[in-house]
Design a protein around this motif. Structure first.
Motif, PDB file in Angstrom:
ATOM      1  N   MET A  40       0.870  -1.357   0.029  1.00  0.00           N
ATOM      2  CA  MET A  40       0.073   0.179  -0.051  1.00  0.00           C
ATOM      3  C   MET A  40       0.904   1.173   0.097  1.00  0.00           C
ATOM      4  N   THR A  41       0.869   2.207  -0.891  1.00  0.00           N
ATOM      5  CA  THR A  41       1.471   3.631  -0.795  1.00  0.00           C
ATOM      6  C   THR A  41       0.647   4.748  -0.495  1.00  0.00           C
ATOM      7  N   ARG A  42       1.295   5.490   0.152  1.00  0.00           N
ATOM      8  CA  ARG A  42       0.601   6.526   0.690  1.00  0.00           C
ATOM      9  C   ARG A  42       1.430   7.705   1.064  1.00  0.00           C
ATOM     10  N   HIS A  43       1.418   8.753   0.273  1.00  0.00           N
ATOM     11  CA  HIS A  43       2.202  10.091   0.535  1.00  0.00           C
ATOM     12  C   HIS A  43       3.742   9.609   0.816  1.00  0.00           C
ATOM     13  N   ARG A  44       4.471   8.981  -0.201  1.00  0.00           N
ATOM     14  CA  ARG A  44       5.625   8.556  -0.232  1.00  0.00           C
ATOM     15  C   ARG A  44       5.820   7.617   1.048  1.00  0.00           C
ATOM     16  N   SER A  45       5.043   6.589   1.229  1.00  0.00           N
ATOM     17  CA  SER A  45       5.236   5.546   2.206  1.00  0.00           C
ATOM     18  C   SER A  45       4.589   4.279   1.624  1.00  0.00           C
ATOM     19  N   ARG A  46       5.185   3.079   2.180  1.00  0.00           N
ATOM     20  CA  ARG A  46       4.807   1.906   2.081  1.00  0.00           C
ATOM     21  C   ARG A  46       4.458   1.068   3.424  1.00  0.00           C
ATOM     22  N   LEU A  47       3.200   0.666   3.715  1.00  0.00           N
ATOM     23  CA  LEU A  47       2.909   0.208   4.925  1.00  0.00           C
ATOM     24  C   LEU A  47       2.462  -1.084   4.799  1.00  0.00           C
ATOM     25  N   GLY A  48       2.849  -1.911   5.864  1.00  0.00           N
ATOM     26  CA  GLY A  48       2.670  -3.388   6.129  1.00  0.00           C
ATOM     27  C   GLY A  48       0.903  -3.545   6.391  1.00  0.00           C
ATOM     28  N   ASP A  49       0.673  -4.669   6.883  1.00  0.00           N
ATOM     29  CA  ASP A  49      -0.746  -4.826   7.200  1.00  0.00           C
ATOM     30  C   ASP A  49      -1.326  -4.591   8.528  1.00  0.00           C
ATOM     31  N   ASP A  50      -2.310  -4.266   8.675  1.00  0.00           N
ATOM     32  CA  ASP A  50      -3.108  -3.924   9.854  1.00  0.00           C
ATOM     33  C   ASP A  50      -2.311  -2.706  10.525  1.00  0.00           C
ATOM     34  N   CYS A  51      -1.979  -1.590   9.875  1.00  0.00           N
ATOM     35  CA  CYS A  51      -1.529  -0.474  10.442  1.00  0.00           C
ATOM     36  C   CYS A  51      -2.545   0.482  10.676  1.00  0.00           C
ATOM     37  N   VAL A  52      -2.577   1.372  11.811  1.00  0.00           N
ATOM     38  CA  VAL A  52      -3.492   2.102  12.232  1.00  0.00           C
ATOM     39  C   VAL A  52      -2.799   3.576  12.274  1.00  0.00           C
ATOM     40  N   GLU A  96      12.935  15.484  -3.101  1.00  0.00           N
ATOM     41  CA  GLU A  96      12.162  15.018  -4.067  1.00  0.00           C
ATOM     42  C   GLU A  96      12.518  13.512  -4.390  1.00  0.00           C
ATOM     43  N   SER A  97      13.885  13.332  -4.340  1.00  0.00           N
ATOM     44  CA  SER A  97      14.454  12.123  -4.457  1.00  0.00           C
ATOM     45  C   SER A  97      14.432  11.072  -3.435  1.00  0.00           C
ATOM     46  N   ALA A  98      13.558  11.192  -2.267  1.00  0.00           N
ATOM     47  CA  ALA A  98      13.628  10.538  -1.115  1.00  0.00           C
ATOM     48  C   ALA A  98      13.014   9.084  -1.473  1.00  0.00           C
ATOM     49  N   ASP A  99      13.320   8.198  -0.743  1.00  0.00           N
ATOM     50  CA  ASP A  99      12.628   6.723  -0.859  1.00  0.00           C
ATOM     51  C   ASP A  99      11.597   7.064  -0.010  1.00  0.00           C
ATOM     52  N   PRO A 100      10.441   6.201  -0.247  1.00  0.00           N
ATOM     53  CA  PRO A 100       9.298   6.191   0.511  1.00  0.00           C
ATOM     54  C   PRO A 100       9.730   5.761   1.895  1.00  0.00           C
ATOM     55  N   ALA A 101       8.893   6.182   2.969  1.00  0.00           N
ATOM     56  CA  ALA A 101       8.977   5.632   4.231  1.00  0.00           C
ATOM     57  C   ALA A 101       8.474   4.050   4.165  1.00  0.00           C
ATOM     58  N   ILE A 102       9.079   3.340   5.145  1.00  0.00           N
ATOM     59  CA  ILE A 102       8.578   1.736   4.836  1.00  0.00           C
ATOM     60  C   ILE A 102       8.308   1.651   6.613  1.00  0.00           C
ATOM     61  N   ILE A 103       7.063   1.083   6.689  1.00  0.00           N
ATOM     62  CA  ILE A 103       6.597   0.742   8.038  1.00  0.00           C
ATOM     63  C   ILE A 103       5.918  -0.612   7.805  1.00  0.00           C
ATOM     64  N   GLY A 104       6.459  -1.474   8.662  1.00  0.00           N
ATOM     65  CA  GLY A 104       6.010  -2.990   8.613  1.00  0.00           C
ATOM     66  C   GLY A 104       4.445  -3.096   9.238  1.00  0.00           C
ATOM     67  N   ASN A 105       4.256  -4.265   9.773  1.00  0.00           N
ATOM     68  CA  ASN A 105       2.812  -4.730  10.030  1.00  0.00           C
ATOM     69  C   ASN A 105       2.400  -4.099  11.095  1.00  0.00           C
ATOM     70  N   ARG A 106       1.417  -4.013  11.622  1.00  0.00           N
ATOM     71  CA  ARG A 106       0.650  -3.754  12.993  1.00  0.00           C
ATOM     72  C   ARG A 106       1.129  -2.423  13.587  1.00  0.00           C
ATOM     73  N   ALA A 107       1.463  -1.403  12.928  1.00  0.00           N
ATOM     74  CA  ALA A 107       1.818  -0.020  13.480  1.00  0.00           C
ATOM     75  C   ALA A 107       0.895   0.551  13.814  1.00  0.00           C
ATOM     76  N   ARG A 108       1.055   1.363  15.072  1.00  0.00           N
ATOM     77  CA  ARG A 108      -0.010   2.319  15.260  1.00  0.00           C
ATOM     78  C   ARG A 108       0.647   3.456  15.948  1.00  0.00           C
ATOM     79  N   VAL A 109       0.230   4.492  14.804  1.00  0.00           N
ATOM     80  CA  VAL A 109       0.980   6.068  14.724  1.00  0.00           C
ATOM     81  C   VAL A 109      -0.011   6.845  15.078  1.00  0.00           C
ATOM     82  N   ARG A 110       0.064   7.655  16.261  1.00  0.00           N
ATOM     83  CA  ARG A 110      -0.791   8.609  16.619  1.00  0.00           C
ATOM     84  C   ARG A 110      -1.014   9.960  16.134  1.00  0.00           C
TER      85      ARG A 110
END
Length: 197
Positions: A1-13, A26-40
């Motif tokens: 899943m790609t969102r605003h230069r990010s790739r998220l794992g499963d079950d992220c909130v 502009e040349s930055a790689d996407p942020a990558i976050i694994g499964n089950r993240a909770r970002v407030r």
């Protein structure tokens, strides 16, 4: 899943998905976050960040570019990780911790509320390379402690609340006071941190 230069794992909130993958270049790689993240709410995670599974933040945390974070890490409310930093797995950075650029934190490390690490030995007085401290595996740091640039805290060491650490701390040692002095680690503080549970 790609969102605003990010790739998220499963079950992220994510309370504010647009704050993940903040584009600093502009040349930055996407942020990558694994499964089950909770970002407030209020947390900002830059592009060029890679985070493992089971990541949790409080509110208004900041994780800047070129930071790698392992699995099972907690980044507390108002904590700042200023980038170009490596953080292991099963690490707890409590409320208001400051982690400067070029810092290394191992596995199973606890850093208490409002603890501060630094990377500049001569703030705005001299032009020097910025090198943050190294916290080896199993380190515990108490609330409001300060750790100066390039200091290495050895495996299993314990930095007491309010300590000012100006020199390396050997493994399995208690650092206490300001400036911190080294003491044998009391039996009550020996053993591993329990962040894996």
């Amino acid at each position: 899943m790609t969102r605003h230069r990010s790739r998220l794992g499963d079950d992220c909130v994510l309370d504010e998905p647009e704050n993940v993958g903040y584009l600093h270049d502009e040349s930055a790689d996407p942020a990558i976050i694994g499964n089950r993240a909770r970002v407030r709410k209020g947390t900002i995670i830059y592009a060029d960040v890679e985070i493992g599974d089971d990541f949790v933040t409080g509110h208004n945390a900041l994780v800047r570019e070129q930071t790698t974070i392992g699995d099972g890490v907690i980044v507390g409310t108002d904590t700042v990780i200023d980038g170009t930093t490596d953080i292991g797995s099963h690490v707890s950075l409590q409320t208001g911790v400051y982690v400067p650029t070029d810092t290394t934190i191992g596995d199973n490390v606890f850093v208490g509320p409002r603890a501060v690490m630094t990377n500049d030995p001569y703030p705005v007085r001299r032009d020097v390379d910025l090198v943050g401290p190294t916290l080896e595996d199993g380190v515990s740091v108490g609330a409001n402690a300060t750790i100066l640039p390039e200091v290495r805290i050895g495996e299993g060491a314990f930095v007491a609340a309010g300590a000012t650490v100006t020199e390396d701390v050997p493994a399995d040692t208690l650092a206490l006071g300001s400036p911190a002095r080294h003491h044998d680690l009391p039996e009550t503080l020996s053993g591993e941190n329990t962040l894996y549970e």
